[in-house]
Design a protein around this motif. Structure first.
Motif, short mmCIF file in Angstrom:
data_model
loop_
_atom_site.label_atom_id
_atom_site.label_comp_id
_atom_site.label_asym_id
_atom_site.label_seq_id
_atom_site.Cartn_x
_atom_site.Cartn_y
_atom_site.Cartn_z
N ALA A 1 -50.89 18.19 37.41
CA ALA A 1 -50.17 17.33 38.35
C ALA A 1 -50.70 15.91 38.24
N GLU A 2 -49.88 14.94 38.60
CA GLU A 2 -50.39 13.58 38.76
C GLU A 2 -50.84 13.43 40.20
N VAL A 3 -52.08 13.04 40.38
CA VAL A 3 -52.63 12.89 41.73
C VAL A 3 -53.24 11.50 41.82
N GLU A 4 -52.75 10.72 42.78
CA GLU A 4 -53.25 9.35 42.93
C GLU A 4 -54.73 9.40 43.33
N ALA A 5 -55.58 8.70 42.61
CA ALA A 5 -56.99 8.65 42.96
C ALA A 5 -57.19 7.57 44.03
N PRO A 6 -58.16 7.76 44.92
CA PRO A 6 -58.39 6.74 45.95
C PRO A 6 -58.86 5.42 45.30
N VAL B 1 -62.29 4.62 43.57
CA VAL B 1 -62.69 5.04 42.22
C VAL B 1 -62.63 3.85 41.25
N LYS B 2 -61.51 3.11 41.29
CA LYS B 2 -61.40 1.96 40.37
C LYS B 2 -62.46 0.92 40.70
N ALA C 1 -65.37 1.47 41.88
CA ALA C 1 -66.66 1.96 41.37
C ALA C 1 -66.75 1.77 39.85
N ILE C 2 -65.61 2.00 39.16
CA ILE C 2 -65.60 1.81 37.70
C ILE C 2 -65.90 0.34 37.39
N ASP C 3 -65.21 -0.56 38.08
CA ASP C 3 -65.42 -1.98 37.83
C ASP C 3 -66.86 -2.39 38.12
N ARG D 1 -69.44 -0.45 37.84
CA ARG D 1 -70.29 0.08 36.77
C ARG D 1 -70.17 -0.73 35.49
N LEU D 2 -68.95 -1.19 35.20
CA LEU D 2 -68.74 -1.84 33.90
C LEU D 2 -68.93 -3.34 33.94
N PHE D 3 -68.58 -3.98 35.05
CA PHE D 3 -68.42 -5.44 34.98
C PHE D 3 -69.26 -6.25 35.94
N ALA E 1 -73.61 2.88 27.98
CA ALA E 1 -72.40 2.07 28.13
C ALA E 1 -72.76 0.59 28.21
N TYR F 1 -55.47 1.76 33.49
CA TYR F 1 -55.91 2.59 34.62
C TYR F 1 -54.74 2.86 35.56
N ALA G 1 -53.58 8.59 37.46
CA ALA G 1 -53.11 9.73 38.27
C ALA G 1 -53.09 11.01 37.44
N PHE H 1 -56.72 11.99 36.76
CA PHE H 1 -57.33 12.53 37.98
C PHE H 1 -56.85 13.96 38.19
N THR I 1 -65.64 2.22 26.70
CA THR I 1 -66.64 2.09 25.63
C THR I 1 -66.18 2.73 24.32
N PRO J 1 -49.05 22.46 40.16
CA PRO J 1 -47.61 22.49 40.06
C PRO J 1 -47.31 23.04 38.68
#
Lengths: 237, 187
Positions: A62-67, A70-71, A73-75, A77-79, A96, B33, B38, B41, B67, B114
């Motif tokens: 399924a496609e599930v929107e991440a909160p 998360v993005k 936290a990624i930013d 970590r990376l930037f 990394a 991203y 989605a 995830f 990376t 699903p």
């Protein structure tokens, strides 16, 4: 063993690749296989083939929107450099981070090498594109500049040795189409190639360039026959 | 100058974003991203069956994408398959590192299972038809084992328990099933 007579649980490389892709192996086995993927291009191709074969099953995810956290936290970590201040030990030991740093250093080098080519008169920006050509596991590094006005690809050889019985060949890759040869790369720290008219438009649109290792004089088949030792995307500067 | 693309993106668009990401283009990475997180995830949730852990895994997946994006150029996979492979491998490595097996398969089904909707199947097209037809040629329980292993990242040990057969039997089953699947797909 033969594929048509699977009488026992014997495990040839192709079955091992399938088991790895399917995900049934133990942690230790997975680690060993992942290492082999890194070091053995023929085995890596078997794994890719299974990834491709089984990929339609991924429609079951399924496609599930991440909160949004998360993005963020990624930013971080990376930037984020303040994250670097706060978490020095973590970051300094992070692979990394070092890869990112190496990439940044290389990007700076690309600019340093490319700048002399850019010249003083400001040409239309889309007419000059630059690509840094590198590949994991290869020490070959080139910078390519495509000059759309002169229809010329200029190459700067930054690193990587070439055996005397081999040549590097430059290719244009667009999507999943077969690569198109731009030409055998002349030896030397800088080189120029005039691409065939047909690939000119694709180059101007910003395609992917790749360098493969070929027998002296270039690929005998019209398609890459050796490993890709460097690749990169043509971009506006 | 900026990349402005409206959904839905084509595979070529996603490929371009991955290649630009390999050149450390942050705008491309951000768009990648938005377009793909989605689905990835969904992969992490399904395999890990734990929301907090899946969120952490998704972070790590995109750090890897940033990376290791240069690997895409030398792989033979479609861009979405490449991304899903990165996410699946990461989630499966994570669940293998965890001591206990996935808590509760029924709960996992409630969270995110699903069956592929008609839309997804239509998108996947003939390729998907073929693999489903080939899976149907296998005995029902073996096809289920293949599907379960792929989607949930179940290990041989877990599959053997769920199907109540000895571990070596499960290995033999699955290896034979994989070989038959390959033969069917190559016909």
């Amino acid at each position: 063993m033969t594929a048509s007579d699977p009488t026992g649980p014997e495990r040839d490389d192709d079955v091992l690749a399938a088991e790895y892709v399917l995900g049934v192996l133990s942690a230790g086995e997975r680690q060993a296989v992942a290492q082999r993927v890194e070091q053995d291009p023929a085995f890596a191709r078997l794994v890719d083939a299974w990834e491709g074969r089984l990929s339609p099953l991924a429609a079951g995810y399924a496609e599930v929107e991440a909160p949004p956290s998360v993005k963020a936290a990624i930013d971080r970590r990376l930037f984020t450099s303040s994250a670097a201040q706060q978490d020095r030990t973590g970051l300094w030991s992070s692979l990394a981070f070092w890869r990112g740093l190496a990439a940044a250093a290389f990007a700076a080098l690309v600019l340093a090498v490319a700048v002399p080519y850019l010249g003083a008169p400001p040409s239309p920006p889309q007419m000059e594109l630059v690509a840094s050509l590198t590949a994991e596991g290869s020490d070959v590094r080139y910078v390519a500049v495509y000059d759309g006005v002169r229809n010329e690809v200029r190459l700067s050889h930054l690193a990587g040795q070439l055996a005397s019985d081999k040549d590097f060949e430059l290719w244009l890759i667009e999507g999943k189409d077969a690569p198109v040869s731009i030409g055998v790369v002349p030896a030397g720290s800088t080189a120029q190639l005039t691409p065939p008219v047909l690939v000119r438009e694709k180059l101007a649109q910003g395609a992917v360039l790749a360098i493969s290792l070929e027998p002296k004089g270039g690929s005998p088949t019209g398609q890459p026959t050796g490993p890709v030792v460097a690749a990169g995307d043509l971009n506006d500067i | 100058m900026a990349i402005i693309v409206l959904a839905p993106m084509t595979p070529e668009d996603i490929a371009t974003l991955i290649v630009r990401t390999s050149l450390k283009d942050r705008a491309a990475f951000d768009l990648l991203y938005r377009q793909t997180s989605a689905k990835l995830f969904g992969v992490c949730l399904r395999v890990l069956n734990d929301r907090a852990e899946a969120e952490e895994a998704l972070q790590e997946v995109f750090v890897k994408v940033w990376t290791k994006a240069d690997r895409f150029a030398v792989s033979e996979l479609s861009p979405m398959s490449w991304l899903i492979a990165v996410a699946r491998n990461h989630a499966i490595d994570r669940i293998r590192a965890r001591r206990r097996p996935a808590a509760d398969i029924d709960a996992a089904l409630d969270v995110a299972d699903p069956a592929p909707g008609p839309e997804a199947l239509a998108v996947a097209g003939g390729e998907a038809d073929r693999i489903h037809r080939c899976l149907e040629e296998l005995e029902q329980d073996r096809a289920d084992a293949v599907r379960g292993a792929y989607l949930k990242g179940e290990s041989y040990v877990e599959l053997a328990e769920r199907h109540a057969v000895p571990l070596n039997t499960m290995r033999t089953w699955l290896r034979r099933s994989l070989i038959r699947l390959r033969e069917c797909l190559e016909r």
